[in-house]
Design a protein around this motif. Structure first.
Motif, PDB file in Angstrom:
ATOM      1  N   GLU A  92      -7.273  -4.600  -6.833  1.00 54.37           N
ATOM      2  CA  GLU A  92      -7.395  -3.154  -6.664  1.00 54.37           C
ATOM      3  C   GLU A  92      -6.184  -2.540  -5.977  1.00 54.37           C
ATOM      4  N   THR A  93      -5.714  -3.176  -4.901  1.00 57.53           N
ATOM      5  CA  THR A  93      -4.541  -2.633  -4.211  1.00 57.53           C
ATOM      6  C   THR A  93      -3.303  -2.705  -5.103  1.00 57.53           C
ATOM      7  N   THR A  94      -3.218  -3.765  -5.901  1.00 58.53           N
ATOM      8  CA  THR A  94      -2.084  -3.896  -6.818  1.00 58.53           C
ATOM      9  C   THR A  94      -2.119  -2.818  -7.883  1.00 58.53           C
ATOM     10  N   ALA A  95      -3.305  -2.570  -8.445  1.00 60.00           N
ATOM     11  CA  ALA A  95      -3.440  -1.560  -9.494  1.00 60.00           C
ATOM     12  C   ALA A  95      -3.052  -0.181  -8.977  1.00 60.00           C
ATOM     13  N   VAL A  96      -3.505   0.164  -7.774  1.00 58.88           N
ATOM     14  CA  VAL A  96      -3.186   1.471  -7.197  1.00 58.88           C
ATOM     15  C   VAL A  96      -1.697   1.553  -6.875  1.00 58.88           C
ATOM     16  N   ALA A  97      -1.139   0.504  -6.289  1.00 63.14           N
ATOM     17  CA  ALA A  97       0.276   0.518  -5.909  1.00 63.14           C
ATOM     18  C   ALA A  97       1.189   0.650  -7.121  1.00 63.14           C
ATOM     19  N   LEU A  98       0.901  -0.086  -8.187  1.00 62.92           N
ATOM     20  CA  LEU A  98       1.762  -0.049  -9.370  1.00 62.92           C
ATOM     21  C   LEU A  98       1.704   1.291 -10.101  1.00 62.92           C
ATOM     22  N   ALA A  99       0.681   2.073  -9.824  1.00 66.33           N
ATOM     23  CA  ALA A  99       0.547   3.368 -10.491  1.00 66.33           C
ATOM     24  C   ALA A  99       1.360   4.468  -9.809  1.00 66.33           C
ATOM     25  N   GLN A 100       1.995   4.136  -8.673  1.00 67.00           N
ATOM     26  CA  GLN A 100       2.689   5.163  -7.901  1.00 67.00           C
ATOM     27  C   GLN A 100       4.176   5.228  -8.271  1.00 67.00           C
ATOM     28  N   PRO A 101       4.770   6.442  -8.204  1.00 66.66           N
ATOM     29  CA  PRO A 101       6.166   6.625  -8.630  1.00 66.66           C
ATOM     30  C   PRO A 101       7.209   6.393  -7.543  1.00 66.66           C
ATOM     31  N   THR A 102       6.815   6.396  -6.282  1.00 61.35           N
ATOM     32  CA  THR A 102       7.795   6.254  -5.204  1.00 61.35           C
ATOM     33  C   THR A 102       7.324   5.207  -4.202  1.00 61.35           C
ATOM     34  N   ARG A 103       8.261   4.717  -3.404  1.00 67.10           N
ATOM     35  CA  ARG A 103       7.916   3.699  -2.407  1.00 67.10           C
ATOM     36  C   ARG A 103       6.941   4.251  -1.378  1.00 67.10           C
ATOM     37  N   ARG A 104       7.124   5.481  -0.961  1.00 66.14           N
ATOM     38  CA  ARG A 104       6.194   6.080  -0.001  1.00 66.14           C
ATOM     39  C   ARG A 104       4.780   6.105  -0.571  1.00 66.14           C
ATOM     40  N   ALA A 105       4.661   6.515  -1.824  1.00 60.61           N
ATOM     41  CA  ALA A 105       3.348   6.568  -2.463  1.00 60.61           C
ATOM     42  C   ALA A 105       2.752   5.173  -2.626  1.00 60.61           C
ATOM     43  N   VAL A 106       3.603   4.204  -2.940  1.00 60.19           N
ATOM     44  CA  VAL A 106       3.145   2.818  -3.067  1.00 60.19           C
ATOM     45  C   VAL A 106       2.552   2.341  -1.742  1.00 60.19           C
ATOM     46  N   ARG A 107       3.257   2.600  -0.653  1.00 56.98           N
ATOM     47  CA  ARG A 107       2.787   2.154   0.658  1.00 56.98           C
ATOM     48  C   ARG A 107       1.482   2.833   1.050  1.00 56.98           C
ATOM     49  N   ILE A 108       1.400   4.135   0.795  1.00 60.31           N
ATOM     50  CA  ILE A 108       0.173   4.860   1.133  1.00 60.31           C
ATOM     51  C   ILE A 108      -0.992   4.342   0.284  1.00 60.31           C
ATOM     52  N   GLY A 109      -0.762   4.217  -1.010  1.00 57.64           N
ATOM     53  CA  GLY A 109      -1.821   3.753  -1.902  1.00 57.64           C
ATOM     54  C   GLY A 109      -2.293   2.359  -1.547  1.00 57.64           C
ATOM     55  N   PHE A 110      -1.351   1.464  -1.274  1.00 58.54           N
ATOM     56  CA  PHE A 110      -1.703   0.087  -0.912  1.00 58.54           C
ATOM     57  C   PHE A 110      -2.494   0.053   0.392  1.00 58.54           C
ATOM     58  N   THR A 111      -2.020   0.786   1.397  1.00 57.60           N
ATOM     59  CA  THR A 111      -2.659   0.751   2.715  1.00 57.60           C
ATOM     60  C   THR A 111      -4.052   1.360   2.694  1.00 57.60           C
ATOM     61  N   VAL A 112      -4.182   2.531   2.094  1.00 60.62           N
ATOM     62  CA  VAL A 112      -5.484   3.205   2.074  1.00 60.62           C
ATOM     63  C   VAL A 112      -6.489   2.406   1.240  1.00 60.62           C
ATOM     64  N   THR A 113      -6.063   1.913   0.092  1.00 63.27           N
ATOM     65  CA  THR A 113      -6.960   1.115  -0.735  1.00 63.27           C
ATOM     66  C   THR A 113      -7.374  -0.157  -0.004  1.00 63.27           C
ATOM     67  N   GLY A 114      -6.390  -0.850   0.586  1.00 57.56           N
ATOM     68  CA  GLY A 114      -6.690  -2.099   1.275  1.00 57.56           C
ATOM     69  C   GLY A 114      -7.612  -1.907   2.460  1.00 57.56           C
ATOM     70  N   LEU A 115      -7.335  -0.910   3.286  1.00 58.40           N
ATOM     71  CA  LEU A 115      -8.157  -0.666   4.472  1.00 58.40           C
ATOM     72  C   LEU A 115      -9.577  -0.262   4.082  1.00 58.40           C
ATOM     73  N   THR A 116      -9.688   0.684   3.156  1.00 60.95           N
ATOM     74  CA  THR A 116     -11.013   1.155   2.728  1.00 60.95           C
ATOM     75  C   THR A 116     -11.831   0.019   2.124  1.00 60.95           C
ATOM     76  N   LEU A 117     -11.192  -0.724   1.249  1.00 56.99           N
ATOM     77  CA  LEU A 117     -11.896  -1.791   0.559  1.00 56.99           C
ATOM     78  C   LEU A 117     -12.284  -2.919   1.510  1.00 56.99           C
ATOM     79  N   TYR A 118     -11.386  -3.281   2.424  1.00 58.22           N
ATOM     80  CA  TYR A 118     -11.675  -4.380   3.346  1.00 58.22           C
ATOM     81  C   TYR A 118     -12.865  -4.042   4.245  1.00 58.22           C
ATOM     82  N   VAL A 119     -12.855  -2.831   4.777  1.00 62.72           N
ATOM     83  CA  VAL A 119     -13.943  -2.423   5.674  1.00 62.72           C
ATOM     84  C   VAL A 119     -15.267  -2.338   4.911  1.00 62.72           C
ATOM     85  N   LEU A 120     -15.270  -1.644   3.785  1.00 61.75           N
ATOM     86  CA  LEU A 120     -16.508  -1.473   3.025  1.00 61.75           C
ATOM     87  C   LEU A 120     -17.015  -2.791   2.445  1.00 61.75           C
ATOM     88  N   TRP A 121     -16.099  -3.603   1.910  1.00 63.47           N
ATOM     89  CA  TRP A 121     -16.509  -4.871   1.305  1.00 63.47           C
ATOM     90  C   TRP A 121     -17.198  -5.767   2.335  1.00 63.47           C
TER      91      TRP A 121
END
Length: 257
Positions: free
Chosen positions: A124-153
């Motif tokens: 999931e974090t990979t899918a979100v990160a690869l969909a982003q156009p810039t490094r800043r967006a990649v980092r935000i997408g990876f971090t938010v997806t990872g944190l949300t998913l880890y806590v909820l899972w």
């Protein structure tokens, strides 16, 4: 697989083709929440397969890769050998190492942070990160997806394991199919060309076809052979085409004489 390459952020512009941070966070939260809730299904399935509450929670905290977790408890529930079940889960988890090779380039994180970020390198974090156009967006997408998913899972894993007794017969609910279904939903859009589709199709045929004849957990290991088999067949076909080229050209030249 075809993917978009994140560009280094340009100073003062947020990077070429920048995406609003709010949009990245929204997308990441959508994926994190949707997939994180399926941890409940894992908790129920794991408890139903005979694992204790502590073992179930430890799997989600330390392993944290849904498909591998479901493969492990599914094989154990079917009476498979623990070593075979663990091997199947391991080979499913190997894909995350390849994700990490790509994400390390896109995220460009400091060395001290990489070991911690590695825990969140999943589908999931990979899918979100690869969909982003810039490094800043990649980092935000990876971090938010990872944190949300880890806590909820992990939270829903705990709730699922605690609620397994109240649910009763977990097999009747079919909750063990929730994790694989989510994995397939994420994978399907990433199969862009014929080779990737052929690998996926052959893996499905091998996995499902061998279920009745092999011990639980073994079909997953055999299905991993789909990729080298397809690549070997593709190489043979390409090599044959190259060999036929000069022969065909020489024949046409002789006919012309």
């Amino acid at each position: 697989m075809t993917e978009r390459t994140a560009l280094p952020d340009a100073p003062g512009t947020g990077g070429a083709g920048a995406k609003p941070d709010a949009a990245v966070v929204r997308d990441a939260l959508g994926v994190g929440v949707a997939v994180g809730l399926s941890g409940f299904a894992f908790g129920v399935t794991s408890a139903g397969s005979g694992l204790t509450l502590a073992q179930t929670c430890a799997l989600s905290l330390l392993v944290f890769t849904g498909a591998s977790q479901f493969a492990l408890v599914g094989a154990l529930a079917a009476g498979g050998n623990p070593l075979t079940a663990a091997a199947g889960a391991f080979f499913l988890g190997v894909r995350n190492a390849f994700y990490g090779l790509r994400l390390s380039q896109l995220l460009a994180l400091p060395r001290a942070v990489r070991p911690f970020a590695a825990q969140w390198v999943i589908d999931e974090t990979t899918a979100v990160a690869l969909a982003q156009p810039t490094r800043r967006a990649v980092r935000i997408g990876f971090t938010v997806t990872g944190l949300t998913l880890y806590v909820l899972w992990n939270l829903t894993t705990l709730l699922g394991a605690l609620g397994a007794e109240a649910i009763g017969d977990t097999d009747a609910w079919g909750l063990d199919a929730a994790g694989p279904a989510v994995f397939l939903a994420l994978l399907a859009p990433m199969l862009k060309d014929t080779t990737e589709r052929a690998v996926a199709a052959l893996a499905v045929l091998l996995g499902l076809g061998l279920l009745p004849v092999l011990a639980a957990g073994v079909p997953v290991l055999v299905a991993a052979l789909a990729a080298p088999l397809v690549l070997w067949a593709r190489g043979r076909r390409a090599g044959g085409a190259e060999d036929d080229g000069p022969v065909r050209g020489a024949t046409e030249e002789e006919d012309g004489r």
